[in-house]
Motif scaffolding. Structure first.
Motif, PDB file in Angstrom:
ATOM      1  N   VAL A 382       0.897  -1.128  -0.070  1.00  0.00           N
ATOM      2  CA  VAL A 382       0.065  -0.013   0.104  1.00  0.00           C
ATOM      3  C   VAL A 382       0.907   1.177  -0.196  1.00  0.00           C
ATOM      4  N   ARG A 383       0.773   2.116  -0.944  1.00  0.00           N
ATOM      5  CA  ARG A 383       1.628   3.334  -0.984  1.00  0.00           C
ATOM      6  C   ARG A 383       0.994   4.696  -1.691  1.00  0.00           C
ATOM      7  N   GLY A 384       1.568   5.634  -1.536  1.00  0.00           N
ATOM      8  CA  GLY A 384       0.939   6.834  -1.872  1.00  0.00           C
ATOM      9  C   GLY A 384       1.702   7.974  -1.486  1.00  0.00           C
ATOM     10  N   LEU A 385       1.304   9.219  -1.913  1.00  0.00           N
ATOM     11  CA  LEU A 385       1.657  10.364  -1.579  1.00  0.00           C
ATOM     12  C   LEU A 385       0.452  11.496  -1.753  1.00  0.00           C
ATOM     13  N   GLY A 386       0.039  12.136  -0.457  1.00  0.00           N
ATOM     14  CA  GLY A 386      -0.765  12.807  -0.501  1.00  0.00           C
ATOM     15  C   GLY A 386      -2.191  12.069  -0.822  1.00  0.00           C
ATOM     16  N   LEU A 387      -3.112  12.717  -1.722  1.00  0.00           N
ATOM     17  CA  LEU A 387      -4.299  11.759  -1.982  1.00  0.00           C
ATOM     18  C   LEU A 387      -3.866  11.385  -3.457  1.00  0.00           C
ATOM     19  N   MET A 388      -2.813  10.689  -3.588  1.00  0.00           N
ATOM     20  CA  MET A 388      -2.529   9.724  -4.836  1.00  0.00           C
ATOM     21  C   MET A 388      -2.273   8.544  -4.238  1.00  0.00           C
ATOM     22  N   TRP A 389      -2.865   7.391  -4.126  1.00  0.00           N
ATOM     23  CA  TRP A 389      -2.963   6.322  -3.385  1.00  0.00           C
ATOM     24  C   TRP A 389      -3.077   4.898  -4.182  1.00  0.00           C
ATOM     25  N   ALA A 390      -2.537   3.879  -3.782  1.00  0.00           N
ATOM     26  CA  ALA A 390      -2.717   2.592  -4.540  1.00  0.00           C
ATOM     27  C   ALA A 390      -2.377   1.490  -3.617  1.00  0.00           C
ATOM     28  N   ILE A 391      -3.147   0.372  -3.935  1.00  0.00           N
ATOM     29  CA  ILE A 391      -3.143  -0.917  -3.323  1.00  0.00           C
ATOM     30  C   ILE A 391      -2.583  -1.969  -4.419  1.00  0.00           C
ATOM     31  N   GLU A 392      -1.526  -2.802  -3.976  1.00  0.00           N
ATOM     32  CA  GLU A 392      -0.953  -3.659  -5.000  1.00  0.00           C
ATOM     33  C   GLU A 392      -1.246  -5.009  -4.472  1.00  0.00           C
ATOM     34  N   PHE A 393      -1.989  -6.050  -5.215  1.00  0.00           N
ATOM     35  CA  PHE A 393      -2.134  -7.409  -4.916  1.00  0.00           C
ATOM     36  C   PHE A 393      -1.164  -8.364  -5.559  1.00  0.00           C
ATOM     37  N   GLY A 394      -0.778  -9.423  -4.907  1.00  0.00           N
ATOM     38  CA  GLY A 394       0.022 -10.508  -5.275  1.00  0.00           C
ATOM     39  C   GLY A 394      -0.397 -11.959  -4.947  1.00  0.00           C
ATOM     40  N   PRO A 395       0.208 -13.004  -5.560  1.00  0.00           N
ATOM     41  CA  PRO A 395      -0.209 -14.464  -5.124  1.00  0.00           C
ATOM     42  C   PRO A 395      -0.347 -14.625  -3.684  1.00  0.00           C
ATOM     43  N   LYS A 443      -6.119   2.069  -7.796  1.00  0.00           N
ATOM     44  CA  LYS A 443      -5.576   3.434  -7.615  1.00  0.00           C
ATOM     45  C   LYS A 443      -6.749   4.093  -6.971  1.00  0.00           C
ATOM     46  N   ALA A 444      -6.357   5.317  -6.369  1.00  0.00           N
ATOM     47  CA  ALA A 444      -7.629   6.409  -5.925  1.00  0.00           C
ATOM     48  C   ALA A 444      -6.839   7.778  -6.163  1.00  0.00           C
ATOM     49  N   LEU A 445      -7.774   8.736  -6.727  1.00  0.00           N
ATOM     50  CA  LEU A 445      -7.418   9.827  -6.894  1.00  0.00           C
ATOM     51  C   LEU A 445      -8.693  10.665  -6.475  1.00  0.00           C
TER      52      LEU A 445
END
Length: 492
Positions: A382-395, A443-445
């Motif tokens: 889970v990463r981001g800077l300000g209100l630029m955010w993302a979650i990444e999935f893996g196996p 991603k969320a914006l």
């Protein structure tokens, strides 16, 4: 964008043929086209049918498969409103254009004021006031390294201008960009696009455009050694995937460009105008670039807009005489409507403290969602800077679940992400989407005006949905069944 299991659909199926022919006959008879008010009052509900007949039927197939074929009747702040009056938290944000929220009254009022003033817009062989004031205001908020503005209509136009000015100012042919970058879809910008899914079939692209690894200082140094690089163009945070740079990468890249005589260009089309908790993301690293590309959120999402902020040295080497005054431009660049909306957006950002709010709400969002990495096997980051955010999935770790993951990913990379976005939409009225083609990253914006309670609601809904999606075999079966039923259901 998801391109997985798609239903069969005949373009125009939902648009009644007799109705279409009747309208065509009226058009041929010289009847006046309907007013906007008449269209909105009498033809709401035809959106998908018109898209399938005249615009992009493949997009219609995607929307139907995901169940996203809503009729959107309005938008307010951080929300979209459907034809039933239901409000959806909009984390897609029109690819980030609605930083001050949808339909902000001050931005609308600025456009109405321009229309009422009947300004002498676009004289072409002449100059106008509002565009000049917008340039003044933007440059006052930008680094001291830039001192002039080239107006544009979009982010890709701003990038195109940067390519042209870099080559003309340096007399060099090559332009470097980072792998996985997204700089736009017109031919020049596409030549700097790291996504093969966007580039395929459109070649040959511009020569002399070469990628380097994002965050790889040594690779950049090697490419700069030949002395033929006009510019290195980089997003401070990559929009496709929300990839953050290593701490010292951007300052080092800027220094390497200075030493090599290449221009250092920051593409702030998505990261700019407050998105990352600074007016421009480059402020996080105290950068002083030769050019800065801005667009998207600058007009409040109401009018197409873009701009390239340029150092005085580079600008004067390109526009270096009266005969060269018009060697680059754009017919609608700098128009009064866009400039007015841009000025209103800057006022809203300042008065409502939205840049600081983006930093604060972004920190809260990370605080609430980072624990998901520890709680769920499928959450890789889970990463981001300000209100630029993302979650990444893996196996997942289990052998059986991992085999199923790999089998599905071979057939349709990125499908797992849709096990999250689809129930967020249908069960929680939260609209978000994957961060790039064939990527298991969401991603969320959101609008910078988003309320704290909505941040908390999203985080709680996300945890609930990821918990369900981690039970991968059953979740995948349910999603496949829904998609199959949707594909088989006739649309009338």
């Amino acid at each position: 964008m998801y391109t997985g299991i798609l239903p069969r659909f005949e373009p125009g199926l939902n648009l009644d043929g007799r109705l279409f022919r009747a309208r065509l006959q009226r058009l041929m008879s010289g009847e006046l086209p309907p007013s906007v008010q008449e269209i909105l009052s009498s033809r709401t509900g035809e959106e998908m049918a018109l898209n399938d007949r005249y615009l992009n039927p493949q997009m219609g197939r995607i929307l139907r498969t995901l169940g996203f074929e809503k009729v959107w009747s309005g938008g307010e702040g951080a929300h979209l409103i459907d034809s039933d009056g239901e409000r959806y938290l909009d984390l897609f944000g029109g690819y980030g254009v609605f930083a001050i929220g949808r339909n902000h009254p001050e931005a609308i009022a600025a456009i109405e004021q321009v229309m009422a003033a009947r300004t002498g817009n676009l004289p072409q062989l002449g100059v106008t006031l509002l565009s000049g004031v917008l340039a003044e205001q933007l440059l006052a908020r930008a680094p001291d390294s830039v001192a002039a503005m080239v107006p544009a209509n979009s982010g890709t136009e701003a990038v195109e201008a940067a390519i042209k000015i870099a080559r003309a100012a340096t007399g060099r042919p090559r332009v470097l960009y980072a792998e996985h970058a997204f700089h736009g879809l017109t031919l020049g910008s596409l030549s700097l696009n790291g996504g093969i899914e966007f580039r395929a079939g459109f070649g040959p692209l511009l020569p002399g455009c070469d990628p380097v690894g994002f965050g790889d200082v040594d690779a950049l140094a090697r490419e700069l050694e030949g002395g033929d690089v006009a510019a290195f163009i980089v997003e401070p945070v990559q929009g496709k995937g929300v990839n953050l740079p290593p701490a010292d990468y951007l300052p080092a890249a800027q220094q390497l460009c200075r030493e090599a005589g290449a221009l250092f260009v920051c593409d702030e089309v998505q990261t700019g105008i407050g998105r990352t908790g600074r007016f421009l993301a480059l402020e996080h690293w105290a950068l002083q670039p030769d050019m800065v590309c801005v667009a998207k959120a600058l007009s409040g999402g109401l009018v197409p807009i873009g701009a390239l902020l340029v150092s005085r040295a580079a600008f004067d080497r390109v526009f270096d005489g009266m005969e060269r005054a018009v060697r680059h431009g754009s017919t609608f660049g700098g128009n009064d409507l866009a400039a007015a909306a841009g000025l209103a957006t800057l006022r809203v950002l300042e008065r409502e403290g939205l840049v600081a709010r983006a930093e604060r709400m972004g920190a809260l969002l990370l605080e609430l969602t980072r624990p998901l990495v520890e709680h769920f096997e499928v959450v890789r980051d889970v990463r981001g800077l300000g209100l630029m955010w993302a979650i990444e999935f893996g196996p997942p770790a289990g052998a059986g679940a991992r085999r199923l993951w790999k089998t599905v990913e071979r057939r349709q990379p990125g499908l797992f992400s849709q096990l999250v976005t689809v129930p967020l939409f249908h069960e929680h009225r939260i609209f978000c989407q994957v961060a790039g083609h064939r990527m298991n990253v969401i991603k969320a914006l959101p609008a910078l005006t988003i309320e704290e309670e909505e941040i908390r609601r999203f985080a709680a809904a996300l945890e609930e949905v990821v918990a369900a999606a981690e039970r991968y075999p059953s979740a995948l079966a349910r999603f496949g069944l829904r998609a199959g039923l949707r594909a088989a259901t006739p649309r009338r």
